[in-house]
Design a protein around this motif. Structure first.
Motif, PDB file in Angstrom:
ATOM      1  N   ASP A 128       0.838  -1.205   0.000  1.00 23.10           N
ATOM      2  CA  ASP A 128       0.000   0.000   0.000  1.00 23.10           C
ATOM      3  C   ASP A 128       0.871   1.253   0.000  1.00 23.10           C
ATOM      4  O   ASP A 128       0.563   2.238  -0.688  1.00 23.10           O
ATOM      5  CB  ASP A 128      -0.912   0.005   1.232  1.00 23.10           C
ATOM      6  N   TRP A 129       1.936   1.230   0.785  1.00 19.58           N
ATOM      7  CA  TRP A 129       2.852   2.379   0.833  1.00 19.58           C
ATOM      8  C   TRP A 129       3.504   2.599  -0.531  1.00 19.58           C
ATOM      9  O   TRP A 129       3.610   3.739  -1.008  1.00 19.58           O
ATOM     10  CB  TRP A 129       3.914   2.137   1.898  1.00 19.58           C
ATOM     11  N   ALA A 130       3.936   1.535  -1.173  1.00 23.47           N
ATOM     12  CA  ALA A 130       4.641   1.654  -2.450  1.00 23.47           C
ATOM     13  C   ALA A 130       3.757   2.247  -3.540  1.00 23.47           C
ATOM     14  O   ALA A 130       4.256   2.903  -4.466  1.00 23.47           O
ATOM     15  CB  ALA A 130       5.161   0.283  -2.891  1.00 23.47           C
ATOM     16  N   HIS A 131       2.453   2.043  -3.443  1.00 22.37           N
ATOM     17  CA  HIS A 131       1.538   2.522  -4.483  1.00 22.37           C
ATOM     18  C   HIS A 131       0.717   3.732  -4.045  1.00 22.37           C
ATOM     19  O   HIS A 131      -0.209   4.144  -4.739  1.00 22.37           O
ATOM     20  CB  HIS A 131       0.592   1.385  -4.898  1.00 22.37           C
ATOM     21  N   GLY A 132       1.072   4.331  -2.905  1.00 24.06           N
ATOM     22  CA  GLY A 132       0.310   5.462  -2.392  1.00 24.06           C
ATOM     23  C   GLY A 132       0.681   6.769  -3.063  1.00 24.06           C
ATOM     24  O   GLY A 132       1.504   6.811  -3.989  1.00 24.06           O
ATOM     25  N   ASN A 234       3.550   8.294   9.646  1.00 22.99           N
ATOM     26  CA  ASN A 234       3.899   9.709   9.743  1.00 22.99           C
ATOM     27  C   ASN A 234       4.872  10.138   8.658  1.00 22.99           C
ATOM     28  O   ASN A 234       4.793  11.273   8.169  1.00 22.99           O
ATOM     29  CB  ASN A 234       4.419  10.015  11.148  1.00 22.99           C
ATOM     30  N   ALA A 235       5.779   9.258   8.250  1.00 23.89           N
ATOM     31  CA  ALA A 235       6.622   9.561   7.089  1.00 23.89           C
ATOM     32  C   ALA A 235       5.763   9.681   5.838  1.00 23.89           C
ATOM     33  O   ALA A 235       6.006  10.520   4.963  1.00 23.89           O
ATOM     34  CB  ALA A 235       7.671   8.468   6.913  1.00 23.89           C
ATOM     35  N   TYR A 236       4.732   8.848   5.756  1.00 21.21           N
ATOM     36  CA  TYR A 236       3.763   8.880   4.650  1.00 21.21           C
ATOM     37  C   TYR A 236       3.042  10.228   4.619  1.00 21.21           C
ATOM     38  O   TYR A 236       2.904  10.859   3.571  1.00 21.21           O
ATOM     39  CB  TYR A 236       2.792   7.730   4.865  1.00 21.21           C
TER      40      TYR A 236
END
Length: 438
Positions: A128-132, A234-236
């Motif tokens: 999910d992070w990689a494609h956010g 939080n980095a996101y």
């Protein structure tokens, strides 16, 4: 409507895929198990979701309806005690950063330490992070005003705490927890612009990472996972992709430590899709090489060597402009991690040379890492059936670990003890075993 959607009760209910009607049924069932009757209906639940506080009795029913025992309830801390996930992972979203921090704080209260976060859940989070989204999600927030001077104070003090020598950092755990709690409260209740919000999210990510490593070193793996996950959220929110990749790299390191190399490799491959800084990419490639070699060294040999070559290139490309969390990556790390990967590939002689070289290159300020490296050196000597230098390295590591308060290093030494048993008559081995037993 947006505030309602962000209420922890909504988050907790939706995490279990429960409609309001199903939730009401669960609350009434909890009351019935006590021989009582609850008057809760859908209208009352909606009031709770808009901020009305349920009484202590209703909070017990709410906990049970959500699948948790009543003893998780802290009625004086509604709604902060609410568990937000079924699998331990708060889903990434535009408003997920504070719920993830709260989830980490709840876990640290020792109420749910038996919860195990599955490799599948962590891999899904990494995907999910990689494609956010690529842009920062930090937004304006209206609450009690926060002065920039106070944020500067928190940033500077956090950096100073993180830069202490290893031996002194063992005393900072409680202080770091309090700083992270303060930043969480500022994000929840403070008034700030998107620019200040970005700085707060960045600070929360950094503190969460540092706290996670403290937990990990103490063997508190669930607590460590939750803090790394909170840092990722939080980095996101701050749009810091290198930091996010680093936090995923830490989760992968933990998975590899627990011998879940499939999960570690999956997370690292997702992390590498967005990491840009050469030092960050070097660290991620080193960890990928290590976990691929440990998973299946012979079949993964070419992939391991590619990752090691990539790590060396990235380190050569890395200048002084590095994120703080990977500023320490050096030739010493490249040498030792390469050596460890080569050990799993069966190249014992070259591996021993690299591990010894890396330990020699390590600066004095990184004593905890030195303790880890010394155990790697001891293991490589044992692989070569040389118990005397192995015992010397293991003894040095154990004494160092006890001095600086590094339980993780002590565990690495303990794991080597069975391998010394056949060599009890060799010089230094009996003394080492006695020291380890003391």
């Amino acid at each position: 409507m947006e505030e309602t959607a962000r209420h922890p009760l909504v988050v907790a209910r939706l995490a279990r895929d429960m409609t309001i009607k199903e939730f009401v049924t669960g609350i009434r069932a909890a009351a019935a198990r006590r021989g009582l009757r609850s008057g809760t209906d859908e209208a009352r639940v909606r009031k709770w979701q808009r901020g009305v506080e349920p009484n202590a009795e209703s909070q017990m029913y709410i906990a049970e309806a959500l699948g948790w025992p009543a003893d998780v309830v802290r009625a004086d801390d509604w709604p902060n005690w609410l568990p937000l996930t079924a699998d331990g992972v708060v889903p990434l979203g535009p408003h997920s950063s504070v719920p993830a921090l709260r989830e980490a704080q709840r876990t640290a209260m020792e109420r749910r330490t038996l919860l195990t976060i599955s490799g599948a859940a962590l891999s899904a989070l990494a995907a999910d992070w990689a494609h956010g989204p690529t842009a920062a999600l930090a937004q304006v927030h209206d609450g009690k005003p926060i002065g920039e001077d106070f944020i500067v104070f928190l940033e500077n003090t956090t950096r100073e705490l993180a830069s202490l020598d290893t031996e002194q950092r063992q005393h900072t755990a409680v202080l770091l927890d309090s700083y992270l709690s303060t930043v969480t409260d500022l994000l929840t209740r403070g008034r700030y612009t998107p620019a200040l919000g970005l700085r707060l999210h960045t600070l929360a990510a950094s503190l969460s990472q540092t706290v996670a490593w403290h937990r990990f070193d103490l063997g508190r793996h669930t607590h460590a996972s939750q803090n790394w996950i909170a840092g990722l959220h939080n980095a996101y929110a701050a749009g810091d992709h290198d930091m996010g990749a680093g936090l995923l790299g830490d989760l992968a390191y933990q998975a590899a430590w627990r011998n879940d190399h499939t999960t570690a490799a999956s997370i690292l491959n997702h992390a590498l899709t967005r990491a840009q800084n050469p030092a960050a990419r070097c660290l991620l490639q080193l960890r990928l090489a290590r976990t691929l070699a440990a998973r299946d060294g012979q079949n993964e040999r070419r992939a391991v060597l590619r990752a090691l070559a990539a790590a060396e290139k990235h380190l050569n490309d890395a200048g002084t402009d590095r994120p703080a969390w990977c500023a320490w990556v050096s030739e010493a790390d490249l040498a030792v991690d390469s050596g460890q990967a080569l050990l799993d590939l069966g190249d014992i002689g070259r591996a021993h040379q690299l591990i010894t070289e890396g330990e020699r290159l390590l600066p004095a300020a990184r004593d905890k890492t030195r303790g880890v490296f010394l155990t790697y050196r001891a293991a490589s000597y044992l692989d070569q059936k040389e118990p005397e230098p192995a015992a010397a390295a293991a003894t040095q590591s154990l004494l160092l670990a006890r001095r600086i308060g590094a339980p993780r290093c002590v565990k690495l030494v303990d794991d080597l003890l069975p391998r010394f048993q056949p060599y009890r008559q060799a010089q230094g081995v009996q003394e080492f075993l006695q020291l380890a037993a003391a």
